[in-house]
Enzyme design. Structure first.
Site, PDB file in Angstrom:
ATOM      1  N   HIS A  20      -0.101   1.302  61.018  1.00  0.00           N
ATOM      2  CA  HIS A  20       0.390   0.357  60.020  1.00  0.00           C
ATOM      3  C   HIS A  20       0.800  -0.960  60.680  1.00  0.00           C
ATOM      4  CE1 HIS A  20       2.894  -0.756  56.384  1.00  0.00           C
ATOM      5  NE2 HIS A  20       3.527  -1.449  57.320  1.00  0.00           N
ATOM      6  N   GLU A  21       1.604  -0.859  61.732  1.00  0.00           N
ATOM      7  CA  GLU A  21       2.068  -2.078  62.399  1.00  0.00           C
ATOM      8  C   GLU A  21       0.928  -2.812  63.085  1.00  0.00           C
ATOM      9  OE1 GLU A  21       4.912  -3.167  61.773  1.00  0.00           O
ATOM     10  OE2 GLU A  21       5.638  -1.327  60.818  1.00  0.00           O
ATOM     11  N   HIS A  24      -0.463  -5.364  60.689  1.00  0.00           N
ATOM     12  CA  HIS A  24       0.333  -6.599  60.692  1.00  0.00           C
ATOM     13  C   HIS A  24       0.061  -7.425  61.950  1.00  0.00           C
ATOM     14  CE1 HIS A  24       2.532  -5.461  57.175  1.00  0.00           C
ATOM     15  NE2 HIS A  24       3.197  -4.475  57.746  1.00  0.00           N
TER      16      HIS A  24
END
Length: 438
Positions: A20-21, A24
């Site tokens: 997920h990170e 980003h």
């Protein structure tokens, strides 16, 4: 095996967080935003390594993760970075947030701050994290459904129930309670292995469709079956469906809509075979969509689950098997899967399917338009983009960025609520955990 399963599933969760990170991080770097930190977990750092201008690491509490981007919050209009001279009940908090946003600021970063990117670029950066969870969920479901297959009910009888028992009184024993009448299927002479060719004059390819027809049936119903012995010839059995209290097919939707958990419906007493069947790639998309719909329903019902969680923790009430589960609880469920006596392939498929479901939930939860979630950053960017477009159409000057710092008191309030709710779920998973029926 239980401990190994817990560890493996916890590692899967940590990978999901890091993945997920990474979304980003890659999007931020693509748009020139400097990212000094990439961390999995919270609290004290137990491992970190500098790679380029970013420090990658793992922290002690594996309940999430984050990347730190320079200039997440814009400075106050007409003000340089630092303490303002304004006062108010939340001004100190707002000033601290502004200062923290640029604590790693260094010369040359003026044009590498997050808030200086265009609104659509900020939306892409914040959406990239949840989108990575959706991609991971789709890949895991693809592996499970196409590679391993899933149990799929077929219109072939596996077993015939002896007697009629209302769904709310059902037990795990096979003995009939005193006074329980025989099932319509037992009275009609159904046997294990019977393939149902037609039900009330109509053929069905799936058990789910036939189940709906069974529940709506009444009176005298002819059923044509093929029996494997002695010669596989078709025969007609006559059923007299019995109206009883039967369990709803979609309990989560029923609870959310306020409908009763049990409804009246016709009952026969048949259980189908459920062979493991590999699905097609086209079916995976539909399956992911169905899981997403169920997850949306569950997320919308989260506030209504608080009384049941409180009762499960402090009053000894039975835990709702369809209620929320924390990372602690879902890791234990993963351990139970590996510790079961099922085939290894089935255990692996179940763990992957469970991890995929978690990633679907992460995708949807992070899109909620509340700070500090990703959706809470997307909504102001959408509003800023709309304001800029309206100002441009009306020939007015650029209104500037949305002052995110002013939303921080609300964000802290939501963060406290989220932590309290998460703590209650974790406590429930410790003192009254959900058990898988494996």
């Amino acid at each position: 095996m239980l401990v190994l399963g817990i560890v493996l599933f916890a590692l899967g969760l940590m990978f999901s967080i890091a993945w997920h990170e990474l979304g980003h991080f890659l999007a931020a770097r693509r748009f020139g935003v400097r990212v000094p930190e990439f961390m999995v977990g919270f609290g004290p750092t137990i491992f970190s390594r500098q790679r380029g201008e970013t420090s990658f690491g793992i922290k002690a509490v594996p309940l999430g993760g984050y990347i730190r981007m320079i200039g997440m919050i814009p400075p106050a209009p007409g003000q340089r970075i630092g303490r303002s001279r304004r006062s108010g009940p939340f001004q100190g908090l707002i000033d601290d947030v502004r200062a923290d946003s640029v604590k790693d600021f260094r010369p040359g970063d003026e044009d590498r701050q997050f808030w200086t990117r265009k609104p659509w670029q900020r939306i892409v950066v914040m959406f990239a994290g949840p989108f990575m969870n959706l991609i991971l969920a789709a890949v895991l479901f693809l592996i499970v459904l196409v590679g391993f297959g899933i149990p799929t009910a077929q219109p072939v009888v596996q077993s015939v129930s002896k007697c009629v028992v209302p769904a709310s009184q059902a037990t795990t024993t096979t003995d009939c309670p005193p006074g329980a009448p025989p099932t319509p299927a037992a009275q009609a002479g159904f046997q294990a292995g019977d393939r149902i060719v037609s039900f009330d004059g109509r053929s069905y390819d799936s058990w789910e469709d036939m189940q709906l027809a069974i529940r709506a049936s009444s009176g005298t119903v002819p059923v044509v079956v093929e029996r494997p012995e002695p010669n596989g010839a078709a025969r007609t059995l006559t059923l007299y469906p019995q109206l009883i209290e039967t369990q709803l097919l979609d309990l989560d939707a029923a609870r959310t809509s306020g409908e009763p958990r049990y409804v009246s419906g016709s009952f026969l007493g048949l259980s189908p075979i459920q062979p493991v069947t590999r699905q097609t790639p086209e079916q995976v998309a539909g399956y992911v969509g169905e899981m997403a719909q169920r997850a949306v329903t569950s997320i919308l019902a989260l506030p209504s689950k608080v009384p049941a969680l409180f009762g499960a923790v402090f009053l000894g009430e039975q835990r709702d098997v369809n209620g929320p589960v924390s990372v602690v609880g879902v890791s234990v469920l993963g351990g139970e899967v590996l510790a079961s006596n099922n085939a290894v392939a089935s255990e692996i498929a179940t763990m992957l399917q469970l991890l995929a479901a978690v990633n679907v939930s992460l995708f949807l939860l992070n899109l909620l338009p509340i700070l500090p979630l990703d959706g809470g950053h997307i909504l102001p960017a959408l509003w800023e983009g709309a304001k800029k477009r309206i100002a441009r159409l009306r020939g007015r000057p650029d209104p500037g960025p949305v002052d995110m710092a002013k939303l921080m008191p609300i964000a802290y309030g939501f963060a406290i609520v989220i932590m309290l709710y998460g703590g209650l779920v974790i406590l429930a998973d410790i003192v009254n955990p959900i058990k898988l029926n494996l």
